[in-house]
Design a protein around this motif. Structure first.
Motif, PDB file in Angstrom:
ATOM      1  N   SER A 117     -63.771  16.611 -55.514  1.00 59.43           N
ATOM      2  CA  SER A 117     -62.388  16.139 -55.613  1.00 59.43           C
ATOM      3  C   SER A 117     -61.923  15.688 -54.238  1.00 59.43           C
ATOM      4  O   SER A 117     -62.297  16.261 -53.226  1.00 59.43           O
ATOM      5  CB  SER A 117     -61.479  17.235 -56.164  1.00 59.43           C
ATOM      6  OG  SER A 117     -61.548  18.376 -55.350  1.00 59.43           O
ATOM      7  N   SER A 118     -61.123  14.627 -54.227  1.00 61.07           N
ATOM      8  CA  SER A 118     -60.569  14.129 -52.972  1.00 61.07           C
ATOM      9  C   SER A 118     -59.368  14.969 -52.571  1.00 61.07           C
ATOM     10  O   SER A 118     -59.266  15.430 -51.448  1.00 61.07           O
ATOM     11  CB  SER A 118     -60.140  12.669 -53.120  1.00 61.07           C
ATOM     12  OG  SER A 118     -61.216  11.869 -53.500  1.00 61.07           O
ATOM     13  N   VAL A 119     -58.449  15.130 -53.514  1.00 60.30           N
ATOM     14  CA  VAL A 119     -57.219  15.878 -53.275  1.00 60.30           C
ATOM     15  C   VAL A 119     -56.882  16.612 -54.564  1.00 60.30           C
ATOM     16  O   VAL A 119     -56.979  16.044 -55.646  1.00 60.30           O
ATOM     17  CB  VAL A 119     -56.048  14.929 -52.904  1.00 60.30           C
ATOM     18  CG1 VAL A 119     -54.793  15.722 -52.592  1.00 60.30           C
ATOM     19  CG2 VAL A 119     -56.415  14.033 -51.741  1.00 60.30           C
ATOM     20  N   GLU A 120     -56.468  17.873 -54.444  1.00 59.44           N
ATOM     21  CA  GLU A 120     -56.093  18.661 -55.615  1.00 59.44           C
ATOM     22  C   GLU A 120     -54.583  18.781 -55.731  1.00 59.44           C
ATOM     23  O   GLU A 120     -53.862  18.659 -54.737  1.00 59.44           O
ATOM     24  CB  GLU A 120     -56.706  20.061 -55.533  1.00 59.44           C
ATOM     25  CG  GLU A 120     -58.207  20.051 -55.658  1.00 59.44           C
ATOM     26  CD  GLU A 120     -58.792  21.453 -55.612  1.00 59.44           C
ATOM     27  OE1 GLU A 120     -58.111  22.389 -55.152  1.00 59.44           O
ATOM     28  OE2 GLU A 120     -59.944  21.598 -56.037  1.00 59.44           O
ATOM     29  N   ALA A 121     -54.129  19.067 -56.929  1.00 55.36           N
ATOM     30  CA  ALA A 121     -52.704  19.248 -57.191  1.00 55.36           C
ATOM     31  C   ALA A 121     -52.201  20.523 -56.520  1.00 55.36           C
ATOM     32  O   ALA A 121     -52.954  21.468 -56.301  1.00 55.36           O
ATOM     33  CB  ALA A 121     -52.453  19.334 -58.694  1.00 55.36           C
ATOM     34  N   VAL A 122     -50.912  20.532 -56.247  1.00 55.37           N
ATOM     35  CA  VAL A 122     -50.243  21.744 -55.817  1.00 55.37           C
ATOM     36  C   VAL A 122     -49.750  22.403 -57.098  1.00 55.37           C
ATOM     37  O   VAL A 122     -49.089  21.770 -57.918  1.00 55.37           O
ATOM     38  CB  VAL A 122     -49.057  21.427 -54.876  1.00 55.37           C
ATOM     39  CG1 VAL A 122     -48.290  22.686 -54.526  1.00 55.37           C
ATOM     40  CG2 VAL A 122     -49.566  20.717 -53.631  1.00 55.37           C
ATOM     41  N   VAL A 123     -50.117  23.658 -57.299  1.00 55.86           N
ATOM     42  CA  VAL A 123     -49.837  24.347 -58.556  1.00 55.86           C
ATOM     43  C   VAL A 123     -48.709  25.352 -58.380  1.00 55.86           C
ATOM     44  O   VAL A 123     -48.731  26.156 -57.450  1.00 55.86           O
ATOM     45  CB  VAL A 123     -51.097  25.079 -59.070  1.00 55.86           C
ATOM     46  CG1 VAL A 123     -50.817  25.804 -60.378  1.00 55.86           C
ATOM     47  CG2 VAL A 123     -52.244  24.105 -59.230  1.00 55.86           C
ATOM     48  N   TYR A 124     -47.725  25.295 -59.288  1.00 58.50           N
ATOM     49  CA  TYR A 124     -46.695  26.319 -59.326  1.00 58.50           C
ATOM     50  C   TYR A 124     -47.308  27.513 -60.040  1.00 58.50           C
ATOM     51  O   TYR A 124     -47.700  27.414 -61.194  1.00 58.50           O
ATOM     52  CB  TYR A 124     -45.450  25.828 -60.076  1.00 58.50           C
ATOM     53  CG  TYR A 124     -44.480  26.951 -60.345  1.00 58.50           C
ATOM     54  CD1 TYR A 124     -43.717  27.489 -59.308  1.00 58.50           C
ATOM     55  CD2 TYR A 124     -44.350  27.493 -61.606  1.00 58.50           C
ATOM     56  CE1 TYR A 124     -42.844  28.531 -59.541  1.00 58.50           C
ATOM     57  CE2 TYR A 124     -43.479  28.540 -61.851  1.00 58.50           C
ATOM     58  CZ  TYR A 124     -42.730  29.052 -60.809  1.00 58.50           C
ATOM     59  OH  TYR A 124     -41.881  30.098 -61.041  1.00 58.50           O
ATOM     60  N   GLU A 125     -47.419  28.624 -59.351  1.00 57.90           N
ATOM     61  CA  GLU A 125     -48.106  29.783 -59.909  1.00 57.90           C
ATOM     62  C   GLU A 125     -47.152  30.927 -60.213  1.00 57.90           C
ATOM     63  O   GLU A 125     -47.496  32.085 -60.061  1.00 57.90           O
ATOM     64  CB  GLU A 125     -49.207  30.220 -58.970  1.00 57.90           C
ATOM     65  CG  GLU A 125     -50.256  29.132 -58.795  1.00 57.90           C
ATOM     66  CD  GLU A 125     -51.473  29.584 -58.037  1.00 57.90           C
ATOM     67  OE1 GLU A 125     -51.745  30.785 -57.988  1.00 57.90           O
ATOM     68  OE2 GLU A 125     -52.156  28.723 -57.499  1.00 57.90           O
ATOM     69  N   GLY A 126     -45.969  30.596 -60.656  1.00 57.05           N
ATOM     70  CA  GLY A 126     -45.003  31.625 -61.005  1.00 57.05           C
ATOM     71  C   GLY A 126     -45.367  32.288 -62.316  1.00 57.05           C
ATOM     72  O   GLY A 126     -46.363  31.962 -62.957  1.00 57.05           O
ATOM     73  N   ALA A 127     -44.535  33.227 -62.712  1.00 55.44           N
ATOM     74  CA  ALA A 127     -44.759  33.954 -63.956  1.00 55.44           C
ATOM     75  C   ALA A 127     -44.698  33.002 -65.144  1.00 55.44           C
ATOM     76  O   ALA A 127     -44.027  31.980 -65.113  1.00 55.44           O
ATOM     77  CB  ALA A 127     -43.718  35.045 -64.107  1.00 55.44           C
ATOM     78  N   ILE A 128     -45.394  33.372 -66.191  1.00 53.43           N
ATOM     79  CA  ILE A 128     -45.428  32.598 -67.424  1.00 53.43           C
ATOM     80  C   ILE A 128     -44.649  33.376 -68.472  1.00 53.43           C
ATOM     81  O   ILE A 128     -44.854  34.574 -68.646  1.00 53.43           O
ATOM     82  CB  ILE A 128     -46.880  32.388 -67.898  1.00 53.43           C
ATOM     83  CG1 ILE A 128     -47.664  31.605 -66.842  1.00 53.43           C
ATOM     84  CG2 ILE A 128     -46.920  31.689 -69.245  1.00 53.43           C
ATOM     85  CD1 ILE A 128     -49.151  31.612 -67.068  1.00 53.43           C
ATOM     86  N   THR A 129     -43.755  32.711 -69.165  1.00 48.88           N
ATOM     87  CA  THR A 129     -42.976  33.354 -70.217  1.00 48.88           C
ATOM     88  C   THR A 129     -43.451  32.832 -71.560  1.00 48.88           C
ATOM     89  O   THR A 129     -43.515  31.624 -71.772  1.00 48.88           O
ATOM     90  CB  THR A 129     -41.469  33.057 -70.038  1.00 48.88           C
ATOM     91  OG1 THR A 129     -41.079  33.445 -68.731  1.00 48.88           O
ATOM     92  CG2 THR A 129     -40.649  33.794 -71.064  1.00 48.88           C
TER      93      THR A 129
END
Length: 154
Positions: A117-129
């Motif tokens: 991969s060239s560039v990966e996404a920035v992931v929001y890793e907050g809680a999941i409801t």
């Protein structure tokens, strides 16, 4: 004046679709039984396209031993002549739940090694409801820059 501002706002909120590779369906042989469905998809911020040849691959859940792990969305330069079989999930006629991870395939339909991969996404890793309003513990996020088995803690 407000009409001009509204028009500019609308123009800023619309965008062209992301460049994606040519897709090909997953063969049934790629499907594996999983005991339960994954959590809702993660929210990702898509970085700027690094080159004109790069294609966007959406983030996806991957079954790993006894849990779901998030694989970040990413920009990749596709292998020459390859097509992409995106992640899929389905119920079989036997009532079981099956999934197949996204993979690149050659002209014969054989799986190929993933390009870097060239560039990966920035992931929001907050809680999941969940739909009942219960907070679920988030799974870990995998980085494609490293080996797929390598886990990256949130």
């Amino acid at each position: 004046m407000w009409k001009v501002a509204f028009a500019l706002f609308c123009a800023a909120c619309t965008s062209a679709p992301l460049p994606a590779p040519e897709y090909v369906a997953q063969p049934s042989s790629a499907l594996e039984v999983v005991p339960f469905p994954p959590p809702p998809a993660r929210v990702e911020s898509i970085p700027k396209r690094p080159t004109d040849k790069a294609m966007w691959i959406d983030g996806e859940w991957a079954w790993h031993i006894r849990r779901w792990l998030w694989v970040r969305g990413r920009w990749v330069v596709p292998p020459v002549g390859a097509k992409y079989s995106p992640w899929t999930m389905t119920h079989g006629t036997d009532g079981k739940l099956y999934e197949a991870s996204g993979v690149w395939r050659d002209a014969k339909g054989e799986a190929l090694a993933a390009p870097p991969s060239s560039v990966e996404a920035v992931v929001y890793e907050g809680a999941i409801t969940d739909t009942n309003g219960d907070v679920l513990p988030p799974g870990r996020t995998l980085s494609i820059h490293k080996k797929r088995e390598t886990e990256v803690r949130p």
